[in-house]
Design a protein around this motif. Structure first.
Motif, PDB file in Angstrom:
ATOM      1  N   GLU A 193       0.836  -1.216   0.000  1.00  0.00           N
ATOM      2  CA  GLU A 193       0.000   0.000   0.000  1.00  0.00           C
ATOM      3  C   GLU A 193       0.872   1.267   0.000  1.00  0.00           C
ATOM      4  O   GLU A 193       0.576   2.223  -0.713  1.00  0.00           O
ATOM      5  N   ASN A 238       2.041   1.636  -3.567  1.00  0.00           N
ATOM      6  CA  ASN A 238       0.951   2.034  -4.465  1.00  0.00           C
ATOM      7  C   ASN A 238       0.559   3.493  -4.243  1.00  0.00           C
ATOM      8  O   ASN A 238       0.315   4.232  -5.201  1.00  0.00           O
ATOM      9  N   ASN A 239       0.543   3.904  -2.986  1.00  0.00           N
ATOM     10  CA  ASN A 239       0.220   5.319  -2.693  1.00  0.00           C
ATOM     11  C   ASN A 239       1.267   6.256  -3.284  1.00  0.00           C
ATOM     12  O   ASN A 239       0.934   7.309  -3.833  1.00  0.00           O
ATOM     13  N   ARG A 267       3.143   5.701  -5.883  1.00  0.00           N
ATOM     14  CA  ARG A 267       2.947   5.703  -7.356  1.00  0.00           C
ATOM     15  C   ARG A 267       1.851   6.688  -7.767  1.00  0.00           C
ATOM     16  O   ARG A 267       1.984   7.404  -8.749  1.00  0.00           O
ATOM     17  N   LYS A 268       0.761   6.664  -6.995  1.00  0.00           N
ATOM     18  CA  LYS A 268      -0.367   7.559  -7.320  1.00  0.00           C
ATOM     19  C   LYS A 268       0.025   9.014  -7.116  1.00  0.00           C
ATOM     20  O   LYS A 268      -0.259   9.882  -7.919  1.00  0.00           O
ATOM     21  N   LEU A 299       7.587  -4.226  -6.938  1.00  0.00           N
ATOM     22  CA  LEU A 299       6.872  -3.057  -7.477  1.00  0.00           C
ATOM     23  C   LEU A 299       7.825  -1.913  -7.845  1.00  0.00           C
ATOM     24  O   LEU A 299       7.401  -0.883  -8.366  1.00  0.00           O
TER      25      LEU A 299
END
Ligand code: 13P
Ligand code: SF4
Length: 302
Positions: free
Chosen positions: A179, A182-183, A185-186, A206
């Motif tokens: 997470e 992913n955060n 990346r956003k 990732l």
């Protein structure tokens, strides 16, 4: 501070000493260090140097490794309490039991371990050469201690080797979650994400790049990109900000701090060098056996 730095430099010259510093150290340590880098680079420098004294600005296993391969030199650890949480997760009895559980397999030992543990292993590795070291064994199965995350990362890269891992980890790196990545990346879609392989394999996979502390620094050096998310200890991000002020570096979490690495101060370096205290000593039998494990690695990683 200038006076402190001058005194350390003067003492280094007078005593024929060098200072090796890991990239996680407080950044001001670089002002007196002869070499700054990752654990492979520093062990190579410890082996090569003609100095009589090595002051190791790092953690215990690093200074101990320097002593194992350079027994004729005096190795000093300025803050003797600077340990490594991962290295403390396996002791001599535990490595012996692990080997009994999986007999007749080559044993790879991450450098973040004690001399006693290394003395029971076949070959050492660091985060920058772990894949090549496992490959060099030409074995379909290997044991890997103590870092399960690094071991599983190697397995995923090699495909045809089963890596049986001991359940150790670095709590600093193991804290990072999918997470978190992913955060990032956003929030920073144009940034390159650079990850140390002590993170969990599902996290490492990732990344745009997975590598050691020096590997991450070299990636930035050779990259035309201007924004990077750093997924390792804060010291690496601090050095990158200093060396590339025109680029942007985002540390994945403010918790990426290795407390042991931050213990060493310039005052302690001066004190240990001046008084030659906090010397690393080793049982000669353990030293010789652990030296084989490290020398074998250094031959593969010339
Ligand atoms: P490096 O081999 O990348 O220097 O890593 C050492 C370490 O302790 C990372 O937590
Ligand atoms: Fe050990 Fe983790 Fe600190 Fe590296 S960051 S020295 S593995 S506790």
């Amino acid at each position: 501070m200038n006076n402190l730095i001058e005194r350390i430099k003067h003492l280094k010259q007078r005593k024929n000493a060098i200072i090796l510093a890991h990239s996680y150290q407080n950044i001001e340590i670089d002002l007196v260090a002869d070499y700054v880098g990752d654990s492979l680079y520093l062990s190579q420098k410890a082996k090569e140097t003609k100095a009589e004294i090595i002051v190791f600005a790092g953690v215990y296993f690093m200074a101990q490794t320097a002593k194992i391969i350079s027994p004729e030199k005096k190795v000093l650890l300025p803050n003797i309490n600077a340990g490594c949480l991962m290295a403390d997760m396996i002791n001599l009895r535990q490595i012996v039991d692990f080997k009994k559980e999986y007999p007749n397999l080559p044993v790879v030992c991450y450098i973040n371990s004690t001399a006693e543990v290394k003395s029971e292993c076949d070959i050492c590795c660091t985060s920058s050469n772990a894949i090549d070291i496992v490959k060099s064994l030409n074995s379909p199965k290997v044991l890997f201690v103590p870092d399960a995350n690094l071991g599983k990362h190697v397995e995923s890269e090699l495909k045809n080797v089963e890596v049986i891992t001991y359940q150790g980890c670095c709590p600093v790196h193991d804290n990072i979650t999918v997470e978190n990545i992913n955060n990032a990346r956003k929030k920073y879609p144009n940034a390159k994400i650079l990850i140390h392989p002590e993170c969990r394999p599902e996290v490492s996979s990732l990344g745009d790049y997975i590598g050691s502390t020096s590997g991450i620094i070299d990636y930035v050096k050779n990259s035309k990109d201007t924004q990077f998310v750093i997924v390792t200890e804060k010291g690496v991000a601090d050095r990158l900000k200093r060396d590339y002020p025109e680029k942007e570096f985002i540390l994945i979490s403010n918790n990426m701090l290795c407390e042991s690495m931050k213990l060493t101060t310039l005052e302690e370096i001066l004190y240990s060098l001046e008084n030659e205290v906090n010397e690393i000593t080793l049982d000669e039998n353990i030293r010789q056996r652990s030296a084989k494990c490290i020398e074998r690695m250094l031959k593969v990683s010339k």
